[in-house]
Design an enzyme around this catalytic site. Structure first.
Site, PDB file in Angstrom:
ATOM      1  N   GLU A  41     -75.681 -63.843 -18.855  1.00 39.15           N
ATOM      2  CA  GLU A  41     -74.706 -64.932 -18.871  1.00 39.15           C
ATOM      3  C   GLU A  41     -73.692 -64.768 -17.737  1.00 39.15           C
ATOM      4  O   GLU A  41     -73.224 -63.667 -17.450  1.00 39.15           O
ATOM      5  CB  GLU A  41     -73.964 -64.902 -20.216  1.00 39.15           C
ATOM      6  CG  GLU A  41     -72.825 -65.902 -20.347  1.00 39.15           C
ATOM      7  CD  GLU A  41     -72.034 -65.728 -21.646  1.00 39.15           C
ATOM      8  OE1 GLU A  41     -71.303 -66.662 -22.011  1.00 39.15           O
ATOM      9  OE2 GLU A  41     -72.154 -64.657 -22.295  1.00 39.15           O
ATOM     10  N   LYS A 112     -74.028 -73.620 -23.006  1.00 33.89           N
ATOM     11  CA  LYS A 112     -73.617 -72.885 -24.202  1.00 33.89           C
ATOM     12  C   LYS A 112     -73.032 -73.850 -25.229  1.00 33.89           C
ATOM     13  O   LYS A 112     -72.197 -74.700 -24.899  1.00 33.89           O
ATOM     14  CB  LYS A 112     -72.581 -71.828 -23.806  1.00 33.89           C
ATOM     15  CG  LYS A 112     -72.251 -70.803 -24.883  1.00 33.89           C
ATOM     16  CD  LYS A 112     -71.374 -69.704 -24.277  1.00 33.89           C
ATOM     17  CE  LYS A 112     -71.078 -68.590 -25.265  1.00 33.89           C
ATOM     18  NZ  LYS A 112     -70.291 -67.505 -24.619  1.00 33.89           N
ATOM     19  N   TYR A 118     -62.208 -65.961 -30.362  1.00 25.81           N
ATOM     20  CA  TYR A 118     -61.658 -64.836 -31.117  1.00 25.81           C
ATOM     21  C   TYR A 118     -61.740 -63.565 -30.265  1.00 25.81           C
ATOM     22  O   TYR A 118     -62.437 -63.506 -29.256  1.00 25.81           O
ATOM     23  CB  TYR A 118     -62.426 -64.638 -32.432  1.00 25.81           C
ATOM     24  CG  TYR A 118     -63.908 -64.412 -32.243  1.00 25.81           C
ATOM     25  CD1 TYR A 118     -64.410 -63.146 -31.958  1.00 25.81           C
ATOM     26  CD2 TYR A 118     -64.803 -65.478 -32.338  1.00 25.81           C
ATOM     27  CE1 TYR A 118     -65.770 -62.946 -31.773  1.00 25.81           C
ATOM     28  CE2 TYR A 118     -66.163 -65.277 -32.156  1.00 25.81           C
ATOM     29  CZ  TYR A 118     -66.636 -64.011 -31.877  1.00 25.81           C
ATOM     30  OH  TYR A 118     -67.979 -63.809 -31.683  1.00 25.81           O
ATOM     31  N   CYS A 148     -75.364 -66.214 -25.238  1.00 24.13           N
ATOM     32  CA  CYS A 148     -74.483 -65.288 -25.954  1.00 24.13           C
ATOM     33  C   CYS A 148     -74.192 -65.730 -27.390  1.00 24.13           C
ATOM     34  O   CYS A 148     -75.034 -65.607 -28.260  1.00 24.13           O
ATOM     35  CB  CYS A 148     -73.189 -65.073 -25.169  1.00 24.13           C
ATOM     36  SG  CYS A 148     -72.352 -63.522 -25.624  1.00 24.13           S
ATOM     37  N   GLY A 304     -51.570 -28.999 -22.532  1.00 20.75           N
ATOM     38  CA  GLY A 304     -52.104 -27.979 -23.406  1.00 20.75           C
ATOM     39  C   GLY A 304     -52.525 -28.527 -24.752  1.00 20.75           C
ATOM     40  O   GLY A 304     -52.970 -27.781 -25.625  1.00 20.75           O
ATOM     41  N   ASN A 384     -36.947 -38.403 -25.300  1.00 23.98           N
ATOM     42  CA  ASN A 384     -37.617 -39.348 -24.401  1.00 23.98           C
ATOM     43  C   ASN A 384     -37.263 -39.113 -22.942  1.00 23.98           C
ATOM     44  O   ASN A 384     -38.074 -39.415 -22.048  1.00 23.98           O
ATOM     45  CB  ASN A 384     -37.265 -40.782 -24.804  1.00 23.98           C
ATOM     46  CG  ASN A 384     -37.967 -41.216 -26.075  1.00 23.98           C
ATOM     47  OD1 ASN A 384     -38.951 -40.606 -26.489  1.00 23.98           O
ATOM     48  ND2 ASN A 384     -37.462 -42.261 -26.709  1.00 23.98           N
ATOM     49  N   LYS A 526     -43.923 -52.053 -27.135  1.00 19.40           N
ATOM     50  CA  LYS A 526     -44.409 -50.971 -26.277  1.00 19.40           C
ATOM     51  C   LYS A 526     -45.816 -51.262 -25.769  1.00 19.40           C
ATOM     52  O   LYS A 526     -46.125 -51.063 -24.594  1.00 19.40           O
ATOM     53  CB  LYS A 526     -44.407 -49.643 -27.046  1.00 19.40           C
ATOM     54  CG  LYS A 526     -43.053 -49.075 -27.368  1.00 19.40           C
ATOM     55  CD  LYS A 526     -43.196 -47.670 -27.958  1.00 19.40           C
ATOM     56  CE  LYS A 526     -41.850 -47.051 -28.241  1.00 19.40           C
ATOM     57  NZ  LYS A 526     -41.987 -45.660 -28.742  1.00 19.40           N
TER      58      LYS A 526
END
Length: 554
Positions: A41, A112, A118, A148, A304, A384, A526
């Site tokens: 596609e 198509k 979604y 698809c 670490g 921070n 964020k």
């Protein structure tokens, strides 16, 4: 009839390069005596092309590329995906189309029908849906061509909405000898099982073979595994392609009897969840670097801890140790193992490691802020600051030497906001941002046991309690439940989209569930500012999850 199903790795918007890929594939198919070459596609544009499709100049260039491909066709017929213009009437300006060409002429075209809106999909934003179903005719053979979502009729991994029309069934009614699906279906960790089940259901229900050609490669955060295949009317996988790599598979097909014979070796899809995640991340990082073509090298901070250890290992196994630089940035609250474990890991992987102490800079910050912070106890702000010092030093190296910075946050941390904006969230691509903390541990253990077959990621990293090391004796469990508990709650909320009451009814205390869900919702600001996160799950932070920052739903 000799048929080749080929999965190509286009670059979004690289019409010239993508056209060359298609023409090269067509030439090779001609030499191999292939009768029909099937490509994915929107292989001309790459998928998803997003708002590039709003540009008239871009669309016109696509149409010229279509003409070039059609003109280049000869004895081998080629079926390929692209956009085509909607020339009259109301509605959107284009279709998502499959074009069939042979001997320099377009001999068939379809569009198509089912346009998903979604998760990462937004087809209805750009395309007019197909509303009629006709087979494409190739030398008297009726090809039932779908695109698809058309073949995922009410059988998706997560069923966000249902469709009234089943395009494959309509094409069967129209006399199709085969169902062909050209696709750009993204990878998720459970997609293969769902894909195979869906394709087999069509073969069984329609009593027809199914030919499936899927895009491969990665576009920013979205990864395509390819996984193209042919299923006969008895629901057997006759042949398939190598996942996460451009490849093809050939078959001999008798349209009269329906018999399909594989001409190439059957590939084994990885049964291990960790192997699939490993290959997906490598594909995502490799294509992000190669397709952007800005730099060949990356840098990351080594703490670490297990997250940075995994990112370092994945980067090395994708790019090679010579293209990966690491910096360990110990501070006042860093454990001894922060540096020694980082050095051991770097030595095991062959990565050059630099050490920069953040203590002098942290003291300068504290002294500068002292008049403003007078009388206040040490808290999150000071924690921070340390993360932001590290982020600034890593970005300075990135800017100076041109290395992409790889952030090392995981999905658990991004979910609850256990990450610092402009600090450890800095970077170009979050390659483990869709792995929960428990999955990070599992993948590290798999690398040692099944990939390296020796201890490359040190056990000392895997057994130490997780800690941000931003205050004395800090542990993640000071503010979070055990990761086995946290990750299950997060999975239920994010992937399964369960409510607070549903999660509580599964055995968790209501107050804990409320706390975790609120942390997720309050951390959306964020994630809006995070680096792109490689999508590995059915629901991931980023392109496929659109959650308002300012909202009051609880």
């Amino acid at each position: 009839m000799k048929v080749r199903i080929e999965q190509l790795n286009p670059i979004i918007g690289d019409l010239k390069g993508n056209t060359s890929l298609i023409l090269d594939a067509l030439k090779l198919a001609e030499r191999a005596g292939i009768d029909l070459l099937i490509l994915p596609e929107m292989v001309v544009t790459g998928y998803p092309a997003q708002d590039l499709l709003e540009s008239e100049a871009f669309r016109d260039s696509c149409y010229r590329a279509n003409d070039e491909i059609i003109s280049a066709s000869a004895k081998t017929a080629v079926l390929f995906g692209s956009v085509t213009p909607k020339k009259e009437g109301f509605g959107r300006k284009m279709y998502n189309s499959a074009l069939l060409a042979k001997e320099g002429e377009m001999i068939g075209m379809t569009h198509k029908a089912l346009l998903p809106t979604y998760d990462i999909f937004d087809d209805l934003r750009y395309f007019e849906p197909n509303k009629s179903f006709k087979c494409l005719n190739l030398d008297g053979v009726k090809l039932g061509v779908t695109i698809c979502e058309d073949i995922w009729y009410n059988e998706n991994e997560v069923q966000y909405h249902t469709y009234e029309v089943d395009p494959a069934a309509e094409l069967k009614k129209a006399g199709a000898d085969v169902i062909i699906n050209i696709s750009a279906s993204p990878y998720t960790n459970t997609k293969h099982q769902n894909r195979v089940s869906m394709l087999k259901n069509h073969a069984r229900k329609l009593d027809l073979p199914v030919f499936y050609a899927n895009q491969v490669g990665a576009h920013t955060d979205i990864i395509f595994d390819g996984d193209s295949m042919v299923i006969n009317r008895n629901t057997d996988i006759v042949t398939n392609t190598r996942i996460f790599h451009p490849s093809f598979t050939d078959i001999e097909w008798n349209p009269d009897s329906g018999k399909v014979t594989g001409l190439t070796e059957l590939q084994i899809y990885p049964s291990s969840k960790q192997e699939r995640q490993f290959e997906a991340v490598r594909c995502g990082l490799r294509d992000y670097i190669d397709k952007l073509n800005i730099t060949e090298n990356v840098v990351l901070g080594l703490s670490g801890g297990v997250d940075s250890a995994l990112v370092c290992a994945l980067a090395v196994e994708t790019l090679g140790a010579d293209r990966v630089k690491a910096i360990t940035l110990p501070g006042q609250f860093s454990s001894k193992g922060s540096v020694t474990d980082s050095r051991l890991l770097a030595d095991n992987l062959g990565v050059e490691l630099f050490e920069l102490s953040i203590e002098p800079l942290f003291e300068e910050f504290r002294n500068t802020l002292a008049p403003l912070f007078k009388g206040e106890s040490f808290g999150v702000a000071e924690e921070n600051v340390q993360s932001r010092i590290r982020g600034s030093l890593l970005m300075a190296y990135s800017n100076k030497f041109g290395n992409f910075l790889l952030p090392t946050g995981n999905k658990s941390e991004y979910a609850v906001g256990y990450a610092t904006l402009y600090g450890d969230m800095n970077g170009a691509l979050a390659i483990i941002g869709d792995l929960y903390k428990t999955e990070v541990y599992d993948l590290c253990k798999w690398l040692n046991s099944s990939y390296y077959k020796k201890e490359v990621i040190p056990d000392s990293i895997l057994v130490k309690p997780p800690s941000a090391e931003l205050r004395p004796d800090q542990k993640d469990t000071d503010s979070l439940p055990d990761y086995e508990v946290l990750d299950d709650i997060l999975y239920r909320y994010i992937e399964l989209q369960q409510s607070r009451s549903e999660i509580s009814e599964s055995g968790y205390e209501s107050e804990l569930v409320h706390k975790i869900l609120r942390m997720v919702d309050m951390s959306e600001f964020k994630r809006y500012q995070a680096a792109p996160i490689l999508k590995l799950a059915s629901k991931s932070f980023g392109t496929g999850r659109r959650w308002p920052i300012v909202q009051k739903w609880k």
